[in-house]
Scaffold this motif. Structure first.
Motif, PDB file in Angstrom:
ATOM      1  N   SER A  72       0.848  -1.184   0.000  1.00  0.00           N
ATOM      2  CA  SER A  72       0.000   0.000   0.000  1.00  0.00           C
ATOM      3  C   SER A  72       0.883   1.232   0.000  1.00  0.00           C
ATOM      4  O   SER A  72       1.907   1.272   0.692  1.00  0.00           O
ATOM      5  N   GLU A  73       0.492   2.235  -0.784  1.00  0.00           N
ATOM      6  CA  GLU A  73       1.322   3.445  -0.942  1.00  0.00           C
ATOM      7  C   GLU A  73       2.734   3.043  -1.363  1.00  0.00           C
ATOM      8  O   GLU A  73       3.730   3.513  -0.826  1.00  0.00           O
ATOM      9  N   TYR A  74       2.796   2.164  -2.339  1.00  0.00           N
ATOM     10  CA  TYR A  74       4.065   1.607  -2.815  1.00  0.00           C
ATOM     11  C   TYR A  74       4.810   2.670  -3.614  1.00  0.00           C
ATOM     12  O   TYR A  74       4.330   3.170  -4.632  1.00  0.00           O
ATOM     13  N   GLU A  75       6.007   3.002  -3.159  1.00  0.00           N
ATOM     14  CA  GLU A  75       6.763   4.085  -3.774  1.00  0.00           C
ATOM     15  C   GLU A  75       7.546   3.598  -4.984  1.00  0.00           C
ATOM     16  O   GLU A  75       8.308   2.637  -4.922  1.00  0.00           O
ATOM     17  N   VAL A  76       7.336   4.253  -6.106  1.00  0.00           N
ATOM     18  CA  VAL A  76       8.173   4.104  -7.289  1.00  0.00           C
ATOM     19  C   VAL A  76       8.685   5.500  -7.644  1.00  0.00           C
ATOM     20  O   VAL A  76       8.290   6.483  -7.038  1.00  0.00           O
ATOM     21  N   ASN A  77       9.576   5.554  -8.602  1.00  0.00           N
ATOM     22  CA  ASN A  77      10.195   6.856  -8.908  1.00  0.00           C
ATOM     23  C   ASN A  77       9.182   7.916  -9.287  1.00  0.00           C
ATOM     24  O   ASN A  77       9.387   9.102  -9.055  1.00  0.00           O
ATOM     25  N   GLU A  78       8.082   7.499  -9.848  1.00  0.00           N
ATOM     26  CA  GLU A  78       7.097   8.447 -10.362  1.00  0.00           C
ATOM     27  C   GLU A  78       5.984   8.763  -9.376  1.00  0.00           C
ATOM     28  O   GLU A  78       5.045   9.478  -9.702  1.00  0.00           O
ATOM     29  N   GLY A  79       6.010   8.176  -8.178  1.00  0.00           N
ATOM     30  CA  GLY A  79       4.964   8.482  -7.204  1.00  0.00           C
ATOM     31  C   GLY A  79       4.663   7.294  -6.308  1.00  0.00           C
ATOM     32  O   GLY A  79       5.504   6.417  -6.110  1.00  0.00           O
ATOM     33  N   TYR A  80       3.433   7.249  -5.792  1.00  0.00           N
ATOM     34  CA  TYR A  80       3.021   6.217  -4.852  1.00  0.00           C
ATOM     35  C   TYR A  80       1.803   5.485  -5.401  1.00  0.00           C
ATOM     36  O   TYR A  80       0.752   6.097  -5.644  1.00  0.00           O
ATOM     37  N   ILE A  81       1.930   4.184  -5.590  1.00  0.00           N
ATOM     38  CA  ILE A  81       0.821   3.368  -6.077  1.00  0.00           C
ATOM     39  C   ILE A  81      -0.094   3.044  -4.907  1.00  0.00           C
ATOM     40  O   ILE A  81       0.364   2.617  -3.846  1.00  0.00           O
ATOM     41  N   ASP A  82      -1.399   3.213  -5.097  1.00  0.00           N
ATOM     42  CA  ASP A  82      -2.343   2.963  -4.008  1.00  0.00           C
ATOM     43  C   ASP A  82      -2.239   1.527  -3.502  1.00  0.00           C
ATOM     44  O   ASP A  82      -2.026   1.281  -2.317  1.00  0.00           O
ATOM     45  N   ILE A  83      -2.422   0.560  -4.388  1.00  0.00           N
ATOM     46  CA  ILE A  83      -2.326  -0.862  -4.031  1.00  0.00           C
ATOM     47  C   ILE A  83      -1.574  -1.589  -5.137  1.00  0.00           C
ATOM     48  O   ILE A  83      -1.879  -1.419  -6.326  1.00  0.00           O
ATOM     49  N   ALA A  84      -0.590  -2.390  -4.741  1.00  0.00           N
ATOM     50  CA  ALA A  84       0.149  -3.205  -5.702  1.00  0.00           C
ATOM     51  C   ALA A  84       0.129  -4.650  -5.248  1.00  0.00           C
ATOM     52  O   ALA A  84       0.397  -4.953  -4.082  1.00  0.00           O
TER      53      ALA A  84
END
Length: 562
Positions: free
Chosen positions: A476-488
């Motif tokens: 949850s709130e998974y950080e990638v270079n382009e932002g934060y993914i809600d759920i992965a």
């Protein structure tokens, strides 16, 4: 290279050294403790952080009867290379208060008394002291009588080591607050016992080291035993229990085949690391039990454990729900909401507190800190910021919160349906059933419950449901270079589903769910997902499903696959 055995579930230092188990060397901290000016020391850490093993190390290092075994046991360790002057110079008196029954006050009293008697008799036999204990009497009377009869010409002083000093108290705190107050109060038999221990420091007891989990009994105990020093948050001792990442790396290299080493460290870091026990500490540590549990599965089965949370301690963490009922339930629930909604809270960490006094918000947050359910993020003026340490603990909070809101809405969570919904994503590439489960949960609330409701609650429910299946590594709130993914929903061994997934979740109040507004948030979600998938860690994932889901009120009004 011969791989060393993994000491999962073993806390006996002698067994580890004699039977080929790896020992993560913590002996340098013996020197720190010995040099500390206060000889009567309390040290707290969460369950399964290596307290009992450290106590076993102290036993073998200081016991006068182990002098001939020193080199065999400590060869190659930090303290073995440069021992202190006090090694093997004490008569060691051990008490262990774990696994005492707390069913009733009579049962606890009987068990506590028997435990004291057994410890004293073991001491007499080990050091061949020729006197007998009183046949009856309270725990305090037994201890006081013991000290009064110790021979005056003993060749050394007594080192008292207490393991799990508060284990029974924590059980009472969770399930029987009235009995907790009766046994720890001014006239309680446990406090009286500590008062007798204090008397022993005037004659034979030169040092005391006591471990436990929380300081919830320290206020009551130390008012009668006011000679102890709590070293729990001393920055020099931050890494005394638990494993640093450097220690975990060495542990992996010495115990696990090389081909499975590197790929598992990031997962262990995300799920078991993150603990900081002093705001001045420099290095975060892993939960040692969890690391040994994880590596044992790899060693024995060639793959990580199916359950990332060790079920032997899941029940310990599962007591969060009972803790909510302590003293001020509404205030405690407000703290829970802040933790899951904001991800962090601030407080002054309480060094010791009593159930006989007001139990404040700071006290409750501090209790969660001592139990390992929160950890220090950073110092702020006059307080500290505390956060959830890792994904294992995050999953526990989200699960509890989802169950709490489901209970409020008289809604039954159905694990079988939840697992089926996650399998639909993994093997059919569809999320219809998961959306239906979320809608059912939302529908259980009346319209007024949606005042202030937002997408954060949707994320919590999604995370909890996905985490109840073992199919994916859920973030949850998974950080990638382009932002934060809600759920992965990402790969985790040993499972290899046909599809993986990322979700961008949007929530609109009914009054704000016009077609134009819905189209706007869908476009925003599409743009976000397009940026995310260009990141290296996602672009390499095959069959990655990407969904924008828009909820309005208690319904999902858009399911858009990007």
């Amino acid at each position: 290279m011969t791989l060393l055995k993994i000491p999962y579930g073993i806390s006996n230092f002698r067994i580890m050294r004699e039977e080929g188990y790896i020992y993560v060397d913590k002996t340098r901290y013996i020197r720190v403790l010995e040099d500390y000016p206060a000889p009567y020391q309390f040290f707290l850490r969460p369950r399964r952080f290596g307290k009992s093993l450290f106590v076993s190390v102290l036993n073998n290092y200081y016991d006068i009867n182990e002098k001939e075994n020193f080199h065999a046991l400590f060869e190659g360790t930090d303290i073995g290379k440069e021992p202190t002057a006090k090694r093997n110079s004490y008569y060691v008196l051990n008490f262990n208060f774990s696994a005492l029954s707390t069913e009733t006050e009579e049962v606890l009293y009987s068990g506590f008394t028997a435990r004291i008697r057994d410890s004293l008799e073991y001491f007499l036999n080990r050091y061949e002291l020729s006197f007998s204990l009183s046949p009856s009497g309270s725990p305090a009377d037994l201890l006081a009588g013991f000290f009064s009869r110790l021979p005056s010409k003993m060749n050394g002083k007594v080192f008292v080591i207490i393991d799990e000093y508060d284990h029974f108290a924590n059980e009472l705190l969770s399930f029987n607050l009235n009995l907790f107050q009766e046994t720890i109060s001014r006239q309680g038999f446990i406090r009286k016992w500590y008062e007798a221990l204090k008397i022993g420091t005037q004659t034979f007891v030169a040092r005391i080291f006591a471990t436990g989990v929380s300081p919830v009994t320290l206020d009551s105990l130390t008012s009668g035993f006011n000679i102890s020093t709590n070293l729990t948050r001393n920055p020099k001792l931050n890494g005394m229990m638990g494993f640093t990442e450097q220690e975990v790396t060495r542990l992996i290299e010495a115990t696990v085949p090389g081909e499975v080493t590197r790929e598992n460290l990031p997962i262990m870091r995300q799920y078991y690391n993150g603990y900081l026990f002093s705001e001045m500490g420099e290095t975060r540590v892993f939960n040692s039990d969890m690391i040994l549990y994880y590596l044992s599965s790899i060693r024995e089965n060639g793959q990580p454990p199916e359950q990332l949370l060790d079920m032997n301690i899941a029940s310990d963490y599962g007591k969060i729900g009972k803790l909510l009922e302590i003293k001020s339930p509404m205030s405690n629930i407000a703290v829970l909401k802040d933790i899951v909604y904001k991800g962090e809270v601030t407080a002054q960490i309480t060094a010791q507190f009593s159930m006989e006094k007001e139990f404040t918000r700071d006290d409750f947050i501090s209790l969660l800190f001592y139990l390992g359910l929160l950890t220090i993020k950073k110092p702020i003026p006059g307080e500290v910021s505390l956060t959830i340490p890792n994904y294992v603990i995050k999953g526990l909070y989200f699960d509890l919160f989802t169950r709490f809101i489901a209970q409020e809405g008289s809604f039954d969570l159905e694990p079988a349906r939840i697992r089926e919904a996650i399998r639909e994503i993994g093997y059919e590439g569809r999320c219809v059933k998961l959306i239906g489960l979320i809608e059912d949960l939302l529908h259980a609330f009346s319209n007024r419950d949606f005042i202030g409701f937002d997408e954060k609650y949707i994320k919590i429910a999604f995370f909890t449901y996905a985490n109840m299946s073992n199919l994916y590594l859920v973030k949850s709130e998974y950080e990638v270079n382009e932002g934060y993914i809600d759920i992965a929903l990402l790969k985790r061994d040993p499972w290899h589903p046909d599809y993986y997934a990322i979700f961008e979740l949007k929530y609109l109040k009914m009054a704000d769910s016009s077609p134009e507004r819905i189209e706007q948030v869908v476009q925003s979600g599409q743009d976000q997902l397009s940026r995310y998938v260009s990141s290296p860690e996602l672009s390499a994932i095959p069959n990655l499903k990407r969904w924008v889901l828009v909820f309005a009120g208690d319904r999902c009004v858009v399911v858009d696959e990007v």
